[in-house]
Write a protein that holds these residues in place. Structure first.
Motif, PDB file in Angstrom:
ATOM      1  N   HIS A 120      11.802  -4.359   8.956  1.00 18.46           N
ATOM      2  CA  HIS A 120      10.696  -5.122   9.411  1.00 18.46           C
ATOM      3  C   HIS A 120       9.744  -5.717   8.313  1.00 18.46           C
ATOM      4  O   HIS A 120       8.851  -6.507   8.703  1.00 18.46           O
ATOM      5  CB  HIS A 120       9.596  -4.669  10.350  1.00 18.46           C
ATOM      6  N   GLY A 121       9.996  -5.305   6.885  1.00 17.87           N
ATOM      7  CA  GLY A 121       9.380  -6.144   5.882  1.00 17.87           C
ATOM      8  C   GLY A 121       8.008  -5.426   5.896  1.00 17.87           C
ATOM      9  O   GLY A 121       6.823  -6.213   5.380  1.00 17.87           O
ATOM     10  N   ILE A 122       7.609  -4.248   6.516  1.00 21.73           N
ATOM     11  CA  ILE A 122       6.131  -3.700   6.492  1.00 21.73           C
ATOM     12  C   ILE A 122       6.346  -2.612   5.365  1.00 21.73           C
ATOM     13  O   ILE A 122       6.916  -1.865   5.201  1.00 21.73           O
ATOM     14  CB  ILE A 122       6.101  -3.037   7.822  1.00 21.73           C
TER      15      ILE A 122
ATOM     16  N   GLU B 270       9.314  -2.888  -6.196  1.00 23.38           N
ATOM     17  CA  GLU B 270      10.592  -3.218  -5.430  1.00 23.38           C
ATOM     18  C   GLU B 270      11.142  -1.691  -4.803  1.00 23.38           C
ATOM     19  O   GLU B 270      11.653  -1.774  -3.868  1.00 23.38           O
ATOM     20  CB  GLU B 270      11.860  -3.996  -6.140  1.00 23.38           C
ATOM     21  N   TYR B 271      11.237  -0.929  -5.831  1.00 23.97           N
ATOM     22  CA  TYR B 271      11.553   0.552  -5.425  1.00 23.97           C
ATOM     23  C   TYR B 271      10.745   1.114  -4.374  1.00 23.97           C
ATOM     24  O   TYR B 271      11.325   1.457  -3.293  1.00 23.97           O
ATOM     25  CB  TYR B 271      11.619   1.588  -6.562  1.00 23.97           C
ATOM     26  N   ALA B 272       9.402   0.667  -4.515  1.00 26.98           N
ATOM     27  CA  ALA B 272       8.404   1.558  -3.283  1.00 26.98           C
ATOM     28  C   ALA B 272       8.870   0.704  -2.065  1.00 26.98           C
ATOM     29  O   ALA B 272       8.393   1.262  -1.093  1.00 26.98           O
ATOM     30  CB  ALA B 272       6.756   1.166  -3.690  1.00 26.98           C
ATOM     31  N   LYS B 273       9.164  -0.386  -1.871  1.00 24.04           N
ATOM     32  CA  LYS B 273       9.328  -1.383  -0.826  1.00 24.04           C
ATOM     33  C   LYS B 273      10.767  -0.840  -0.383  1.00 24.04           C
ATOM     34  O   LYS B 273      10.799  -0.464   0.820  1.00 24.04           O
ATOM     35  CB  LYS B 273       9.429  -2.889  -1.188  1.00 24.04           C
ATOM     36  N   ILE B 274      11.824  -0.559  -0.980  1.00 28.94           N
ATOM     37  CA  ILE B 274      13.218  -0.536  -0.396  1.00 28.94           C
ATOM     38  C   ILE B 274      13.378   0.861   0.036  1.00 28.94           C
ATOM     39  O   ILE B 274      14.024   1.180   0.541  1.00 28.94           O
ATOM     40  CB  ILE B 274      14.276  -1.061  -1.312  1.00 28.94           C
ATOM     41  N   SER B 275      12.389   1.709  -0.540  1.00 33.04           N
ATOM     42  CA  SER B 275      12.386   3.301  -0.101  1.00 33.04           C
ATOM     43  C   SER B 275      11.870   3.373   0.981  1.00 33.04           C
ATOM     44  O   SER B 275      12.051   4.518   1.705  1.00 33.04           O
ATOM     45  CB  SER B 275      11.877   4.021  -1.458  1.00 33.04           C
TER      46      SER B 275
ATOM     47  N   LEU C 254     -11.297   3.721 -12.467  1.00 28.02           N
ATOM     48  CA  LEU C 254     -10.331   3.773 -13.458  1.00 28.02           C
ATOM     49  C   LEU C 254      -9.147   2.876 -13.576  1.00 28.02           C
ATOM     50  O   LEU C 254      -8.245   2.931 -14.340  1.00 28.02           O
ATOM     51  CB  LEU C 254      -9.460   5.283 -13.111  1.00 28.02           C
ATOM     52  N   LYS C 255      -9.445   1.687 -13.030  1.00 29.50           N
ATOM     53  CA  LYS C 255      -8.378   0.528 -12.884  1.00 29.50           C
ATOM     54  C   LYS C 255      -6.839   1.226 -12.869  1.00 29.50           C
ATOM     55  O   LYS C 255      -6.158   0.629 -13.437  1.00 29.50           O
ATOM     56  CB  LYS C 255      -8.388  -0.036 -14.349  1.00 29.50           C
ATOM     57  N   LEU C 256      -6.837   1.934 -11.462  1.00 30.77           N
ATOM     58  CA  LEU C 256      -5.382   2.537 -11.479  1.00 30.77           C
ATOM     59  C   LEU C 256      -5.016   1.763  -9.968  1.00 30.77           C
ATOM     60  O   LEU C 256      -3.869   2.224  -9.491  1.00 30.77           O
ATOM     61  CB  LEU C 256      -5.451   3.925 -11.218  1.00 30.77           C
ATOM     62  N   ILE C 257      -5.506   0.900  -9.438  1.00 31.86           N
ATOM     63  CA  ILE C 257      -5.067   0.273  -8.196  1.00 31.86           C
ATOM     64  C   ILE C 257      -4.380  -1.082  -8.829  1.00 31.86           C
ATOM     65  O   ILE C 257      -5.256  -1.910  -9.344  1.00 31.86           O
ATOM     66  CB  ILE C 257      -6.245  -0.198  -7.222  1.00 31.86           C
ATOM     67  N   GLY C 258      -3.211  -1.362  -8.845  1.00 30.36           N
ATOM     68  CA  GLY C 258      -2.587  -2.378  -9.692  1.00 30.36           C
ATOM     69  C   GLY C 258      -2.036  -3.445  -8.592  1.00 30.36           C
ATOM     70  O   GLY C 258      -2.602  -3.503  -7.516  1.00 30.36           O
ATOM     71  N   GLU C 259      -0.950  -4.418  -9.216  1.00 26.77           N
ATOM     72  CA  GLU C 259      -0.423  -5.393  -8.540  1.00 26.77           C
ATOM     73  C   GLU C 259       0.174  -4.843  -7.076  1.00 26.77           C
ATOM     74  O   GLU C 259       0.995  -4.030  -7.038  1.00 26.77           O
ATOM     75  CB  GLU C 259       0.904  -5.759  -9.393  1.00 26.77           C
ATOM     76  N   GLY C 260      -0.418  -5.845  -6.215  1.00 28.21           N
ATOM     77  CA  GLY C 260       0.183  -6.025  -5.049  1.00 28.21           C
ATOM     78  C   GLY C 260       0.029  -4.606  -3.957  1.00 28.21           C
ATOM     79  O   GLY C 260       0.333  -4.478  -2.887  1.00 28.21           O
ATOM     80  N   PHE C 261      -1.030  -3.842  -4.538  1.00 26.81           N
ATOM     81  CA  PHE C 261      -1.623  -2.917  -3.765  1.00 26.81           C
ATOM     82  C   PHE C 261      -2.715  -2.812  -3.063  1.00 26.81           C
ATOM     83  O   PHE C 261      -3.621  -3.591  -3.299  1.00 26.81           O
ATOM     84  CB  PHE C 261      -1.830  -1.464  -4.405  1.00 26.81           C
ATOM     85  N   VAL C 262      -2.698  -2.639  -1.452  1.00 27.48           N
ATOM     86  CA  VAL C 262      -3.631  -2.911  -0.649  1.00 27.48           C
ATOM     87  C   VAL C 262      -4.424  -1.678  -0.212  1.00 27.48           C
ATOM     88  O   VAL C 262      -3.531  -0.846   0.143  1.00 27.48           O
ATOM     89  CB  VAL C 262      -3.309  -3.838   0.553  1.00 27.48           C
ATOM     90  N   THR C 263      -5.384  -1.286   0.058  1.00 28.96           N
ATOM     91  CA  THR C 263      -6.171  -0.222   0.246  1.00 28.96           C
ATOM     92  C   THR C 263      -6.374  -0.213   1.628  1.00 28.96           C
ATOM     93  O   THR C 263      -6.691   0.966   2.245  1.00 28.96           O
ATOM     94  CB  THR C 263      -7.211  -0.010  -0.563  1.00 28.96           C
ATOM     95  N   SER C 264      -6.107  -1.048   2.494  1.00 24.29           N
ATOM     96  CA  SER C 264      -5.982  -1.069   3.858  1.00 24.29           C
ATOM     97  C   SER C 264      -4.650  -1.334   4.734  1.00 24.29           C
ATOM     98  O   SER C 264      -4.212  -2.477   3.987  1.00 24.29           O
ATOM     99  CB  SER C 264      -7.005  -2.093   4.690  1.00 24.29           C
ATOM    100  N   GLU C 265      -4.292  -0.503   5.549  1.00 17.52           N
ATOM    101  CA  GLU C 265      -2.961  -0.865   6.051  1.00 17.52           C
ATOM    102  C   GLU C 265      -2.847  -2.011   7.274  1.00 17.52           C
ATOM    103  O   GLU C 265      -2.104  -2.922   7.123  1.00 17.52           O
ATOM    104  CB  GLU C 265      -2.367   0.300   6.952  1.00 17.52           C
ATOM    105  N   ARG C 266      -4.136  -2.223   7.801  1.00 19.67           N
ATOM    106  CA  ARG C 266      -3.939  -3.472   8.701  1.00 19.67           C
ATOM    107  C   ARG C 266      -5.468  -4.249   8.535  1.00 19.67           C
ATOM    108  O   ARG C 266      -6.297  -3.541   8.075  1.00 19.67           O
ATOM    109  CB  ARG C 266      -4.234  -2.688  10.150  1.00 19.67           C
TER     110      ARG C 266
END
Length: 173
Positions: free
Chosen positions: A105-107, A93-98, A161-173
């Protein structure tokens, strides 16, 4: 140990002399020793094979040196993960609201989430790349938003390394 670094340890000349002999820059040699390249060039590999074979009982070839180099890179990455107690890269949530883009725009700009995460552990993208044995240019371009997709090598390393976690997407579009 990085086999190129070990071969340079066995070499009696300076880094400058060696780089001149091989027809490469001192910076390139240094970056190979840091593990920043997926594959060192053939000049370095040939020289490493020749140098190591002078002191080893069982001869090595380019394939073995490259395998040892890549194993060393993964050992470095695993060690860094453990020593820094890295948590997975997640969209909190912090990453989003920051991000103003999310508030307006919710992006979510994932490269900015990555940069925040990286900044929690390393003072610069370069320091991150040295610890993770990655070439710094693609990572810097990603952090700066010049590319909208996470670079393949970075994605491979973080995924392995299993460091891509919850909700992270590796492509912006």
């Amino acid at each position: 140990m990085n086999p190129v670094s070990y071969a340079r340890y066995l070499y009696t000349g300076s880094t400058i002399k060696l780089s001149k002999e091989l027809g490469i820059s001192r910076q390139y040699l240094s970056r190979v020793e840091q593990g920043l390249y997926d594959k060192p060039n053939d000049k370095i590999l040939d020289w490493t094979v020749e140098t190591l074979n002078r002191s080893l009982e069982k001869p090595v070839n380019q394939d073995i040196v490259l395998q040892l180099y890549r194993e060393w890179q993964w050992q470095q990455r695993e060690s860094t993960k453990l020593n820094k107690a890295l948590r997975p890269l997640e969209v909190t949530e912090y990453a989003k609201i920051s991000q103003g883009s999310y508030r307006q725009h919710g992006i979510v700009y994932y490269h900015k989430v990555f940069e925040q995460w990286r900044g929690d552990y390393w003072p610069s993208a370069h320091a991150f790349c040295v610890d993770m044995c990655l070439h710094p240019s693609p990572v810097a371009e990603y952090e700066e938003g010049e590319t909208i997709t996470m670079p393949n090598q970075l994605k491979k390393v973080l995924s392995s390394l299993k460091l891509i976690g919850e909700g992270f997407v590796t492509s912006e579009r």
